[in-house]
Scaffold this motif. Structure first.
Motif, PDB file in Angstrom:
ATOM      1  N   ARG A 169       0.227  -0.928  -2.595  1.00  0.00           N
ATOM      2  CA  ARG A 169       1.290  -0.673  -3.569  1.00  0.00           C
ATOM      3  C   ARG A 169       2.557  -0.181  -2.859  1.00  0.00           C
ATOM      4  O   ARG A 169       3.679  -0.616  -3.155  1.00  0.00           O
ATOM      5  CB  ARG A 169       0.790   0.369  -4.586  1.00  0.00           C
ATOM      6  N   ALA A 170       2.372   0.714  -1.889  1.00  0.00           N
ATOM      7  CA  ALA A 170       3.510   1.248  -1.148  1.00  0.00           C
ATOM      8  C   ALA A 170       4.279   0.138  -0.437  1.00  0.00           C
ATOM      9  O   ALA A 170       5.509   0.123  -0.430  1.00  0.00           O
ATOM     10  CB  ALA A 170       3.023   2.278  -0.130  1.00  0.00           C
ATOM     11  N   ASP A 171       3.527  -0.822   0.094  1.00  0.00           N
ATOM     12  CA  ASP A 171       4.194  -1.906   0.821  1.00  0.00           C
ATOM     13  C   ASP A 171       4.900  -2.867  -0.110  1.00  0.00           C
ATOM     14  O   ASP A 171       5.937  -3.447   0.239  1.00  0.00           O
ATOM     15  CB  ASP A 171       3.173  -2.647   1.694  1.00  0.00           C
ATOM     16  N   VAL A 172       4.343  -3.030  -1.308  1.00  0.00           N
ATOM     17  CA  VAL A 172       5.027  -3.867  -2.297  1.00  0.00           C
ATOM     18  C   VAL A 172       6.375  -3.250  -2.642  1.00  0.00           C
ATOM     19  O   VAL A 172       7.406  -3.930  -2.708  1.00  0.00           O
ATOM     20  CB  VAL A 172       4.155  -4.006  -3.578  1.00  0.00           C
ATOM     21  N   ILE A 173       6.358  -1.918  -2.828  1.00  0.00           N
ATOM     22  CA  ILE A 173       7.616  -1.234  -3.162  1.00  0.00           C
ATOM     23  C   ILE A 173       8.614  -1.362  -2.015  1.00  0.00           C
ATOM     24  O   ILE A 173       9.796  -1.598  -2.231  1.00  0.00           O
ATOM     25  CB  ILE A 173       7.348   0.252  -3.485  1.00  0.00           C
ATOM     26  N   ARG A 174       8.108  -1.245  -0.786  1.00  0.00           N
ATOM     27  CA  ARG A 174       9.023  -1.393   0.341  1.00  0.00           C
ATOM     28  C   ARG A 174       9.645  -2.785   0.354  1.00  0.00           C
ATOM     29  O   ARG A 174      10.830  -2.950   0.636  1.00  0.00           O
ATOM     30  CB  ARG A 174       8.332  -1.128   1.673  1.00  0.00           C
ATOM     31  N   GLY A 175       8.820  -3.770   0.012  1.00  0.00           N
ATOM     32  CA  GLY A 175       9.337  -5.128  -0.056  1.00  0.00           C
ATOM     33  C   GLY A 175      10.462  -5.248  -1.077  1.00  0.00           C
ATOM     34  O   GLY A 175      11.486  -5.884  -0.820  1.00  0.00           O
ATOM     35  N   GLU A 176      10.262  -4.600  -2.216  1.00  0.00           N
ATOM     36  CA  GLU A 176      11.287  -4.638  -3.256  1.00  0.00           C
ATOM     37  C   GLU A 176      12.577  -3.995  -2.767  1.00  0.00           C
ATOM     38  O   GLU A 176      13.685  -4.498  -2.989  1.00  0.00           O
ATOM     39  CB  GLU A 176      10.806  -3.904  -4.518  1.00  0.00           C
ATOM     40  N   LEU A 177      12.445  -2.864  -2.091  1.00  0.00           N
ATOM     41  CA  LEU A 177      13.633  -2.171  -1.593  1.00  0.00           C
ATOM     42  C   LEU A 177      14.330  -2.990  -0.510  1.00  0.00           C
ATOM     43  O   LEU A 177      15.560  -3.055  -0.470  1.00  0.00           O
ATOM     44  CB  LEU A 177      13.237  -0.794  -1.046  1.00  0.00           C
ATOM     45  N   GLU A 178      13.548  -3.620   0.329  1.00  0.00           N
ATOM     46  CA  GLU A 178      14.166  -4.410   1.391  1.00  0.00           C
ATOM     47  C   GLU A 178      14.925  -5.593   0.809  1.00  0.00           C
ATOM     48  O   GLU A 178      15.950  -6.007   1.348  1.00  0.00           O
ATOM     49  CB  GLU A 178      13.105  -4.872   2.400  1.00  0.00           C
ATOM     50  N   ALA A 179      14.415  -6.098  -0.308  1.00  0.00           N
ATOM     51  CA  ALA A 179      15.128  -7.178  -0.975  1.00  0.00           C
ATOM     52  C   ALA A 179      16.487  -6.698  -1.481  1.00  0.00           C
ATOM     53  O   ALA A 179      17.420  -7.491  -1.622  1.00  0.00           O
ATOM     54  CB  ALA A 179      14.296  -7.722  -2.139  1.00  0.00           C
ATOM     55  N   MET A 180      16.573  -5.401  -1.704  1.00  0.00           N
ATOM     56  CA  MET A 180      17.849  -4.807  -2.126  1.00  0.00           C
ATOM     57  C   MET A 180      18.680  -4.361  -0.917  1.00  0.00           C
ATOM     58  O   MET A 180      19.707  -3.710  -1.073  1.00  0.00           O
ATOM     59  CB  MET A 180      17.592  -3.586  -3.021  1.00  0.00           C
ATOM     60  N   ARG A 181      18.224  -4.700   0.281  1.00  0.00           N
ATOM     61  CA  ARG A 181      18.867  -4.317   1.552  1.00  0.00           C
ATOM     62  C   ARG A 181      18.680  -2.840   1.863  1.00  0.00           C
ATOM     63  O   ARG A 181      19.423  -2.260   2.656  1.00  0.00           O
ATOM     64  CB  ARG A 181      20.361  -4.633   1.560  1.00  0.00           C
ATOM     65  N   VAL A 182      17.721  -2.204   1.230  1.00  0.00           N
ATOM     66  CA  VAL A 182      17.477  -0.789   1.495  1.00  0.00           C
ATOM     67  C   VAL A 182      16.291  -0.660   2.434  1.00  0.00           C
ATOM     68  O   VAL A 182      15.228  -1.227   2.183  1.00  0.00           O
ATOM     69  CB  VAL A 182      17.191  -0.034   0.186  1.00  0.00           C
ATOM     70  N   LYS A 183      16.511   0.067   3.545  1.00  0.00           N
ATOM     71  CA  LYS A 183      15.415   0.322   4.472  1.00  0.00           C
ATOM     72  C   LYS A 183      15.100   1.800   4.468  1.00  0.00           C
ATOM     73  O   LYS A 183      15.998   2.630   4.553  1.00  0.00           O
ATOM     74  CB  LYS A 183      15.787  -0.143   5.879  1.00  0.00           C
ATOM     75  N   MET A 184      13.808   2.103   4.384  1.00  0.00           N
ATOM     76  CA  MET A 184      13.411   3.508   4.335  1.00  0.00           C
ATOM     77  C   MET A 184      13.062   4.016   5.716  1.00  0.00           C
ATOM     78  O   MET A 184      12.618   3.276   6.576  1.00  0.00           O
ATOM     79  CB  MET A 184      12.198   3.655   3.426  1.00  0.00           C
ATOM     80  N   ILE A 185      13.282   5.298   5.884  1.00  0.00           N
ATOM     81  CA  ILE A 185      12.928   5.959   7.122  1.00  0.00           C
ATOM     82  C   ILE A 185      12.029   7.136   6.750  1.00  0.00           C
ATOM     83  O   ILE A 185      12.498   8.113   6.154  1.00  0.00           O
ATOM     84  CB  ILE A 185      14.190   6.454   7.857  1.00  0.00           C
ATOM     85  N   ASP A 186      10.759   7.015   7.084  1.00  0.00           N
ATOM     86  CA  ASP A 186       9.817   8.095   6.780  1.00  0.00           C
ATOM     87  C   ASP A 186       9.868   9.122   7.896  1.00  0.00           C
ATOM     88  O   ASP A 186       9.942   8.775   9.074  1.00  0.00           O
ATOM     89  CB  ASP A 186       8.388   7.539   6.697  1.00  0.00           C
ATOM     90  N   SER A 187       9.837  10.365   7.514  1.00  0.00           N
ATOM     91  CA  SER A 187       9.771  11.418   8.519  1.00  0.00           C
ATOM     92  C   SER A 187       8.919  12.546   7.963  1.00  0.00           C
ATOM     93  O   SER A 187       8.607  12.549   6.776  1.00  0.00           O
ATOM     94  CB  SER A 187      11.189  11.918   8.849  1.00  0.00           C
ATOM     95  N   PRO A 188       8.549  13.492   8.814  1.00  0.00           N
ATOM     96  CA  PRO A 188       7.699  14.602   8.325  1.00  0.00           C
ATOM     97  C   PRO A 188       8.342  15.336   7.154  1.00  0.00           C
ATOM     98  O   PRO A 188       7.657  15.915   6.331  1.00  0.00           O
ATOM     99  CB  PRO A 188       7.589  15.516   9.552  1.00  0.00           C
ATOM    100  N   THR A 189       9.666  15.320   7.080  1.00  0.00           N
ATOM    101  CA  THR A 189      10.333  16.080   6.023  1.00  0.00           C
ATOM    102  C   THR A 189      10.615  15.245   4.782  1.00  0.00           C
ATOM    103  O   THR A 189      11.255  15.714   3.853  1.00  0.00           O
ATOM    104  CB  THR A 189      11.666  16.661   6.543  1.00  0.00           C
ATOM    105  N   GLY A 190      10.166  13.997   4.791  1.00  0.00           N
ATOM    106  CA  GLY A 190      10.396  13.169   3.607  1.00  0.00           C
ATOM    107  C   GLY A 190      10.940  11.807   3.980  1.00  0.00           C
ATOM    108  O   GLY A 190      11.016  11.458   5.157  1.00  0.00           O
ATOM    109  N   THR A 191      11.300  11.056   2.958  1.00  0.00           N
ATOM    110  CA  THR A 191      11.784   9.710   3.185  1.00  0.00           C
ATOM    111  C   THR A 191      13.273   9.617   2.878  1.00  0.00           C
ATOM    112  O   THR A 191      13.713  10.036   1.817  1.00  0.00           O
ATOM    113  CB  THR A 191      11.031   8.720   2.279  1.00  0.00           C
ATOM    114  N   THR A 192      14.022   9.119   3.853  1.00  0.00           N
ATOM    115  CA  THR A 192      15.432   8.835   3.599  1.00  0.00           C
ATOM    116  C   THR A 192      15.607   7.337   3.630  1.00  0.00           C
ATOM    117  O   THR A 192      14.667   6.593   3.922  1.00  0.00           O
ATOM    118  CB  THR A 192      16.330   9.478   4.672  1.00  0.00           C
ATOM    119  N   TRP A 193      16.805   6.885   3.307  1.00  0.00           N
ATOM    120  CA  TRP A 193      17.005   5.434   3.320  1.00  0.00           C
ATOM    121  C   TRP A 193      18.408   5.088   3.779  1.00  0.00           C
ATOM    122  O   TRP A 193      19.309   5.910   3.775  1.00  0.00           O
ATOM    123  CB  TRP A 193      16.736   4.826   1.940  1.00  0.00           C
TER     124      TRP A 193
END
Length: 509
Positions: free
Chosen positions: A479-503
């Motif tokens: 499910r998480a990867d499906v969501i990432r796919g959706e975001l990437e389609a919007m040109r949004v890339k996430m950056i996971d870190s110990p303190t949370g996820t930024t984009w």
RNA sequence: GGAGCCAUCGCCAAGUGGUAAGGCAGUGGUCUGCAAAACCACCAUCCCCAGUUCAAAUCUGGGUGGCUCCUCCA
């Protein structure tokens, strides 16, 4: 502070020479500014940035600089354009002057110390023309005044032109007006005004100055008969700068005027010159809106000011194949690199804040210590900014490594080194006109720009990221990867870190 | 026709007599649930020919290709 000796490329001698200012430690510098009849385009910016970088470089090297950039607010093109638009020429010129300065500020171009205008120097212009007539270098003809090129033997020295050849070339273009000249290569110092045009009283007729004479009048007024550096675009070498030399030395004698000539290279678009007929003239406002002003600045700093530079663009076409806009590939790439530096600075600031601030003085890692000295040496060698950028790359990558993999190193040493990295990057950045914003402010502006450009729904992004966080917590990685796919389609890339996820928003490269 | 500039890795771009900076792209790796970002490693003998030199991408000559100025185009 003793200024660092420097070498610069002098167009007159056509070689790199040691720079020796008239007065030790001080530099008087004059640069040809805009003719204000239209919005500034990227070529204007390119030149302004080049000389702003040189000015900043001189200041960084310890020189006290008096920087003069003129504004041509009286000119045939201004009169023509104003007449077409039914506007007062002086009002229009003032409007474009203000716009020019606003545009240049977006590229981190500092305001000039002095910004003389033609309209404010008519008495000085008349005075120098009178001196030229008295010296037998100029003559009146039917109310106009022309410079007699034949009386100035050194004519053509700067541009490497032979005066006989110039006569031949010019004689092919003789028109009716030129019958007032003794010979075709002569150029106007003062010309009669038509009714309704801006004009001033003079000993010859009610009229206005020719283009070239303003610079001779302004330099002697504000920098003296002899001064250190004269700059401008390469295209101004002939006839403009050649004529300036003839005028100033004709009035003030041999050996006067600019002691060093600096010329910036031109921008080529996809291999060809910028021109209106090719549709590749872009206004400064458009550029700054689309990629950010500092991206153009950084792009310029990545290149040597003297070189001509390739500038890659790509038309945006709609379904019908009509061009609806343009993508500035080179500037997007520069902005991505600029973003890297700002993110690095942000990461350092965060790390230092988290560690409780400055641990005081002490040793730092040797590999980052030479940035300031190396940059000084590079700038002192004809303002070699690409070398400066290369040195900054090394410091930034070291800083990132220390943040990600500080293993085996003393914590205080790492902290001190990071603080030094940030401080020096900002110092050297300022010396070439970049990294002048606070990282959060640059990063926020860039995101806002890209969000707008791609029409990204920020609320939807935040919602999806929350959803994904939940899925990840539940180990539902599919499910998480499906969501990432959706975001990437919007040109949004996430950056996971110990303190949370930024984009971040990613442009296709 | 006259004057001048340029030709360096797939792309951008420094270096102009002492043995090829940097960035992008690419490949491999560290990290990561997987990624991304970041970091590490790898990645060119300098348009062609002939000279000068102990030594040339850097100088000289010739050639080829590209660009600019000679038109108030930065």
């Amino acid at each position: 502070m003793t200024p660092t000796p420097l070498r610069l490329h002098d167009s007159l001698r056509n070689q790199k020479v040691p720079f020796e200012p008239l007065e030790p430690g001080k530099v008087g510098m004059y640069v040809c500014g805009p003719t204000t009849y239209a919005p500034a385009h990227i070529g204007h910016a390119f030149s302004a940035i080049a000389f702003d970088t040189i000015r900043r470089g001189l200041m960084f090297l310890g020189y006290q600089v008096k920087f003069v950039r003129n504004v041509t607010d009286v000119d045939d093109k201004i009169i023509k354009r104003a007449s077409e638009q039914g506007e007062d020429p002086m009002v229009m010129a003032a409007r474009f002057t203000a716009e020019y300065n606003r545009d240049m500020a977006r590229f981190n171009v500092l305001p000039a110390d002095l910004e003389p205008k033609v309209s404010g120097h008519i008495p000085q212009i008349i005075a120098i023309i009178e001196r030229l007539i008295a010296n037998g270098k100029a003559y009146e003809s039917a109310g106009d005044v022309y410079y007699a090129v034949a009386t100035f033997p050194a004519y053509g020295k700067l541009s490497g032109q032979d005066i006989a050849e110039l006569r031949d070339g010019a004689s092919k273009r003789v028109d009716a007006q030129d019958t007032r000249k003794r010979e075709p290569a002569d150029f106007a110092l003062w010309k009669a005004a038509k009714p309704g045009e801006p004009s001033w009283d003079s000993p010859w007729c009610k009229g206005r100055p020719g283009w070239h004479i303003e610079c001779s009048a302004m330099t002697v007024t504000h920098l003296g008969a002899t001064f250190d550096i004269h700059g401008g675009g390469k295209d101004l070498i002939f006839p403009h700068h050649e004529n300036e030399i003839a005028q100033s030395q004709g009035a003030d004698g041999e050996g006067t005027f600019a002691r060093y000539w600096l010329h910036n290279g031109f921008l080529n678009f996809d291999g060809v010159k910028m021109s209106k007929s090719l549709g590749n003239v872009f206004n400064c406002g458009e550029i700054a809106d689309v990629v950010g002003g500092e991206a153009l600045r950084f792009f310029c700093v990545q290149h040597h000011y003297q070189s001509s530079v390739e500038f890659e663009t790509e038309p945006i076409k709609d379904a019908a194949g009509e061009t609806t806009g343009v993508i500035f590939r080179s500037l997007e790439a520069a902005d991505r690199r600029l973003n890297y530096f700002y993110e690095t600075l942000q990461r350092i600031d965060d790390k230092v804040a988290a560690a409780g601030g400055d641990p005081g003085s002490g040793a730092v890692l040797a590999e980052i210590e030479s940035l300031v000295a190396d940059s000084r040496a590079a700038l002192a060698d004809n303002f070699n900014t690409p070398i400066v950028v290369a040195a900054m790359e090394k410091v930034a990558s070291t800083a990132n490594r220390l943040i990600d993999q500080p293993k085996g190193l003393d914590k205080l040493l790492v902290l001190r080194t990071l603080i030094r990295c940030a401080r020096d990057l900002r110092t050297i950045g300022a010396a070439v006109g970049v990294f002048t914003s606070k990282p959060p402010s640059y990063l926020a502006e860039r995101r806002a720009r890209l969000v707008k450009k791609f029409g990204i729904d920020v609320a939807a992004v935040d919602r999806l990221i929350l959803e994904r966080a939940t899925a990840r917590k539940d180990k539902d990685f599919a499910r998480a990867d499906v969501i990432r796919g959706e975001l990437e389609a919007m040109r949004v890339k996430m950056i996971d870190s110990p303190t949370g996820t930024t984009w971040r928003v990613d442009e296709p490269s």
